[in-house]
Design an enzyme around this catalytic site. Sequence first.
Site, PDB file in Angstrom:
ATOM      1  N   ASP A  29      48.788 105.263  44.030  1.00  0.00           N
ATOM      2  CA  ASP A  29      47.342 105.252  43.803  1.00  0.00           C
ATOM      3  C   ASP A  29      46.901 103.795  43.622  1.00  0.00           C
ATOM      4  OD1 ASP A  29      45.185 107.589  42.442  1.00  0.00           O
ATOM      5  OD2 ASP A  29      44.715 105.451  42.339  1.00  0.00           O
ATOM      6  N   ILE A  30      45.793 103.441  44.252  1.00  0.00           N
ATOM      7  CA  ILE A  30      45.312 102.051  44.222  1.00  0.00           C
ATOM      8  C   ILE A  30      44.848 101.643  42.820  1.00  0.00           C
ATOM      9  CG2 ILE A  30      42.853 102.442  44.767  1.00  0.00           C
ATOM     10  CD1 ILE A  30      43.093 100.227  46.886  1.00  0.00           C
ATOM     11  N   HIS A  98      45.240 116.484  47.347  1.00  0.00           N
ATOM     12  CA  HIS A  98      46.305 115.578  46.896  1.00  0.00           C
ATOM     13  C   HIS A  98      46.680 115.891  45.454  1.00  0.00           C
ATOM     14  CE1 HIS A  98      42.419 113.761  45.942  1.00  0.00           C
ATOM     15  NE2 HIS A  98      42.993 113.235  44.866  1.00  0.00           N
ATOM     16  N   PHE A  99      47.933 115.666  45.148  1.00  0.00           N
ATOM     17  CA  PHE A  99      48.424 115.833  43.780  1.00  0.00           C
ATOM     18  C   PHE A  99      48.752 114.467  43.208  1.00  0.00           C
ATOM     19  CE2 PHE A  99      48.978 120.340  42.821  1.00  0.00           C
ATOM     20  CZ  PHE A  99      48.663 120.895  44.044  1.00  0.00           C
ATOM     21  N   HIS A 100      48.310 114.252  41.967  1.00  0.00           N
ATOM     22  CA  HIS A 100      48.631 113.027  41.242  1.00  0.00           C
ATOM     23  C   HIS A 100      49.937 113.237  40.486  1.00  0.00           C
ATOM     24  CE1 HIS A 100      44.402 111.304  41.311  1.00  0.00           C
ATOM     25  NE2 HIS A 100      44.151 112.558  41.591  1.00  0.00           N
TER      26      HIS A 100
HETATM   27  P1  5GP Z   1      40.683 112.270  42.948  1.00  0.00           P
HETATM   28  O1  5GP Z   1      39.678 111.857  41.918  1.00  0.00           O
HETATM   29  O2  5GP Z   1      40.023 112.601  44.272  1.00  0.00           O
HETATM   30  O3  5GP Z   1      41.597 113.357  42.459  1.00  0.00           O
HETATM   31  O4  5GP Z   1      41.620 111.042  43.143  1.00  0.00           O
HETATM   32  C1  5GP Z   1      41.503 110.129  44.187  1.00  0.00           C
HETATM   33  C2  5GP Z   1      42.432 108.978  43.893  1.00  0.00           C
HETATM   34  O5  5GP Z   1      42.543 108.203  45.061  1.00  0.00           O
HETATM   35  C3  5GP Z   1      41.943 108.057  42.778  1.00  0.00           C
HETATM   36  O6  5GP Z   1      42.888 108.050  41.717  1.00  0.00           O
HETATM   37  C4  5GP Z   1      41.808 106.691  43.474  1.00  0.00           C
HETATM   38  O7  5GP Z   1      42.235 105.610  42.670  1.00  0.00           O
HETATM   39  C5  5GP Z   1      42.681 106.848  44.706  1.00  0.00           C
HETATM   40  N1  5GP Z   1      42.230 106.058  45.849  1.00  0.00           N
HETATM   41  C6  5GP Z   1      40.953 105.940  46.304  1.00  0.00           C
HETATM   42  N2  5GP Z   1      40.914 105.154  47.399  1.00  0.00           N
HETATM   43  C7  5GP Z   1      42.187 104.761  47.630  1.00  0.00           C
HETATM   44  C8  5GP Z   1      42.775 103.910  48.632  1.00  0.00           C
HETATM   45  O8  5GP Z   1      42.125 103.370  49.522  1.00  0.00           O
HETATM   46  N3  5GP Z   1      44.123 103.733  48.555  1.00  0.00           N
HETATM   47  C9  5GP Z   1      44.883 104.334  47.567  1.00  0.00           C
HETATM   48  N4  5GP Z   1      46.192 104.069  47.584  1.00  0.00           N
HETATM   49  N5  5GP Z   1      44.353 105.123  46.618  1.00  0.00           N
HETATM   50  C10 5GP Z   1      43.024 105.339  46.652  1.00  0.00           C
END
Ligand code: 5GP
Length: 134
Positions: A29-30, A98-100
């Site tokens: 995650d970025i 996606h899963f964290h």
């Molecule tokens: P969500 O809130 O949709 O569950 O999580 C999306 C995740 O994607 C966030 O934790 C965010 O930091 C990550 N993310 C967003 N854009 C990018 C990117 O361009 N590259 C990477 N590696 N992670 C990203």
Amino acid sequence: MDCIFCKIIAGVIPSFKVYEDEDILAFLDIAPVNPGHTLVVPKKHYANLEEIPEGELAKLAAAIKKVGKAVKDGLGVEGYNVMENNDPVSGQIIPHLHFHIIPRKEGDGLKLWPQGKYGEGEAEEMAEKIKNKI
Ligand code: 5GP
Ligand code: ZN
């Protein structure tokens, strides 16, 4: 292709990849909650859990297990949270399932959600409403 994760899968946007097979990609995650915070995604675009077919979800679950163990062993952390924000109201920002995997250490200060209590009859009502849709 508007989806950021589809672009990462296609290699159009760079990422730090930690695992890849025919169906799955896992990358850092970025903006990590803790260092090593990893995202595990199906290569095919599905918006949420309802969209992914069960067979593909099973492969995703197996990859989460594999990557989770590698996070734990590789980083020497004591455990990790597995989390999926399903739909925007839950905090899903990227509409590609996606899963964290969030590495956890004792005393890392990360607090999960506050919990409440059911009122009289409310738990029964909630359970019935859910059960009736399965
Ligand atoms: P969500 O809130 O949709 O569950 O999580 C999306 C995740 O994607 C966030 O934790 C965010 O930091 C990550 N993310 C967003 N854009 C990018 C990117 O361009 N590259 C990477 N590696 N992670 C990203
Ligand atoms: Zn996508």
